[in-house]
Enzyme design. Structure first.
Site, mmCIF file in Angstrom:
data_model
loop_
_atom_site.group_PDB
_atom_site.id
_atom_site.type_symbol
_atom_site.label_atom_id
_atom_site.label_comp_id
_atom_site.label_asym_id
_atom_site.label_seq_id
_atom_site.Cartn_x
_atom_site.Cartn_y
_atom_site.Cartn_z
ATOM 1 N N TRP A 102 0.831 -1.204 0.000
ATOM 2 C CA TRP A 102 0.000 0.000 0.000
ATOM 3 C C TRP A 102 0.861 1.247 0.000
ATOM 4 O O TRP A 102 0.569 2.221 -0.704
ATOM 5 C CB TRP A 102 -0.981 -0.006 1.171
ATOM 6 C CG TRP A 102 -1.931 -1.157 1.126
ATOM 7 C CD1 TRP A 102 -2.102 -2.118 2.077
ATOM 8 C CD2 TRP A 102 -2.844 -1.494 0.054
ATOM 9 N NE1 TRP A 102 -3.051 -3.024 1.672
ATOM 10 C CE2 TRP A 102 -3.519 -2.672 0.442
ATOM 11 C CE3 TRP A 102 -3.137 -0.926 -1.178
ATOM 12 C CZ2 TRP A 102 -4.485 -3.279 -0.361
ATOM 13 C CZ3 TRP A 102 -4.093 -1.528 -1.987
ATOM 14 C CH2 TRP A 102 -4.752 -2.692 -1.582
ATOM 15 N N ASP A 172 -1.968 6.553 6.330
ATOM 16 C CA ASP A 172 -3.005 5.605 5.925
ATOM 17 C C ASP A 172 -3.319 4.749 7.151
ATOM 18 O O ASP A 172 -2.475 3.987 7.618
ATOM 19 C CB ASP A 172 -2.444 4.754 4.775
ATOM 20 C CG ASP A 172 -3.441 3.723 4.245
ATOM 21 O OD1 ASP A 172 -4.496 3.511 4.875
ATOM 22 O OD2 ASP A 172 -3.142 3.121 3.190
ATOM 23 N N LYS A 196 -12.298 -2.098 6.542
ATOM 24 C CA LYS A 196 -11.476 -2.922 7.417
ATOM 25 C C LYS A 196 -12.050 -2.919 8.832
ATOM 26 O O LYS A 196 -12.283 -3.942 9.412
ATOM 27 C CB LYS A 196 -10.027 -2.428 7.445
ATOM 28 C CG LYS A 196 -9.399 -2.212 6.071
ATOM 29 C CD LYS A 196 -9.017 -3.522 5.387
ATOM 30 C CE LYS A 196 -8.768 -3.387 3.895
ATOM 31 N NZ LYS A 196 -7.698 -2.508 3.488
HETATM 32 C C1 LIG Z 1 -7.097 -2.146 2.095
HETATM 33 C C2 LIG Z 1 -6.076 -1.091 2.182
HETATM 34 C C3 LIG Z 1 -5.917 -0.147 1.157
HETATM 35 C C4 LIG Z 1 -6.739 -0.158 -0.104
HETATM 36 O O1 LIG Z 1 -7.996 0.239 0.196
HETATM 37 P P1 LIG Z 1 -9.147 0.434 -0.910
HETATM 38 O O2 LIG Z 1 -10.235 1.001 -0.083
HETATM 39 O O3 LIG Z 1 -9.432 -0.916 -1.474
HETATM 40 O O4 LIG Z 1 -8.619 1.369 -1.926
HETATM 41 C C5 LIG Z 1 -4.983 0.844 1.329
HETATM 42 N N1 LIG Z 1 -4.222 0.903 2.441
HETATM 43 C C6 LIG Z 1 -4.332 -0.002 3.431
HETATM 44 C C7 LIG Z 1 -3.478 0.113 4.649
HETATM 45 C C8 LIG Z 1 -5.263 -1.020 3.334
HETATM 46 O O5 LIG Z 1 -5.391 -1.913 4.330
#
Ligand SMILES: *Cc1c(COP(=O)(O)O)cnc(C)c1O
Length: 360
Positions: A102, A172, A196
């Site tokens: 990511w 993030d 998540k």
């Molecule tokens: C799942 C995830 C993403 C991607 O998320 P989307 O909503 O599918 O774009 C990005 N960063 C992290 C840390 C993730 O766990």
């Protein structure tokens, strides 16, 4: 109907109470005569829902008044572009720490719009640790500094934050939002895909310090401009209304269950339960440097692909599902977000012990 123990990394398990409440309100929300899905996003009923979602999030995360909360779409992945498009303003430089897929994708996207420096990486050991950060490597005039707080795929997390001085820290927090106390004041911007730990897919939450919201280059799409969403209370266009409603129910559930502090306490116990077994097992082992272990995503392996496959298959038959590791890592991964109970983790560990005994 019986619900499984769902260890999916995302979309992932939601509290059963939340699902039941949503089911109860599916055809008629309170006395509105309609489902939340059928409401105008500008109706008084819906205004109350989005307002409550925001105020609960502010209360639970102790978000100060000089931060805006935005309810957006496009997933965390859209933020990979939106952040540089909005924040690369003065030097057009940004620092990124590469701790997994990511982080890599976020940096690649930013490279389209500015000068990206990868100040550290843990790629040399399959991202199994959080790299030491050397402050002298940081770009002093960077427009921002980006980290992936919890690495969903590799199962690592920061236990201390980089000191970036006046450079805004951007994180993030898709897979650790609401799982542990986060001091919002340490950040310029926080973002998370909801699927998540806070609701269904389709909703992305951005928490941004007001001074970082400003004008952008004319070529930047309107929908990718924080200022537009901030000025319109996340209602420039139709927001993901139902996902926000479920998120509100999750936040209510969280508050009723003691808030983030109580979640964190349980999450520590859950993590301890599984890691201490991994450390004592002759068959299973964790793949991450112990000091950097995630509380939310626990990758583990045996020393044989065959045994991994057998474990995943037998676990599934017993109702422990989605334990297959990410396709880039292999092995297993148990994601143990807020809605996974301590009992669920204990049941998994009991099953692992039994499997180990039977497959010696
Ligand atoms: C799942 C995830 C993403 C991607 O998320 P989307 O909503 O599918 O774009 C990005 N960063 C992290 C840390 C993730 O766990």
């Amino acid at each position: 109907m019986s619900r499984v123990y769902n260890f999916s990394a995302g979309p992932s398990v939601l509290p059963e109470e939340v699902l039941k409440k949503a089911a109860e309100q599916m055809t008629e929300y309170e006395n509105s005569g309609m489902s939340v899905m059928e409401m105008s996003h500008r109706s008084a009923d819906y205004e109350a829902i989005i307002g409550k979602a925001e105020s609960l999030l502010r209360e639970l995360m102790h978000i100060p008044d000089n931060y805006k909360v935005l309810f957006l779409q496009g997933g965390a992945s859209t933020q990979f572009a939106m952040i540089p498009l909005n924040l690369l303003k003065k030097s057009k430089k940004a620092d990124y720490v590469i701790t997994g897929q990511w982080a890599k994708k976020a940096a690649q996207e930013a490279e389209k719009y500015g000068e990206v420096k990868k100040v550290a990486s843990s790629a040399d050991k399959t991202f199994s640790y959080i790299p030491e950060l050397d402050k002298s490597e940081f770009t002093p005039d960077a427009d921002y500094f980006h980290i992936t707080f919890n690495n969903t795929i590799y199962g690592t997390r920061y236990t201390s934050l980089p000191d970036t001085g006046n450079v805004p820290l951007v994180a993030d927090i898709s897979s650790n939002i609401l799982s542990e106390p986060i001091d919002v004041t340490k950040f310029g911007l926080l973002y998370a895909g909801a699927q998540k730990n806070m609701g269904p897919a389709g909703l992305t939450v951005v928490i941004i310090r007001e001074d970082l919201i400003g004008d952008v280059e004319p070529f930047v799409p309107t929908m990718l401009t924080y200022k537009i969403h901030a000025e319109n209370g996340s209602m420039y266009n139709t927001p993901p209304t139902y996902a926000i409603y479920i998120c509100m129910l999750v936040l209510e559930w969280l508050k009723e269950n003691g808030g983030i502090e109580a979640m964190y306490e349980t999450n520590l116990k859950k993590a301890e339960t599984i890691y201490s077994y991994l450390d004592s097992s002759q068959m299973f082992k964790g793949t991450v440097e112990p000091k950097d272990r995630s509380l939310m995503n626990v990758p583990f392996i045996t020393d044989s692909e065959e045994l991994n496959a057998k474990f995943i298959k037998e676990a599934k038959a017993k109702g422990f599902v989605n334990l297959k590791g990410h396709r880039t890592v292999g092995g297993m991964r148990a994601s143990i977000y807020n809605a996974m109970s301590l009992e669920g983790v204990e049941a998994l560990v009991d099953f692992m012990k039994e499997f180990e005994k039977n497959n010696k």
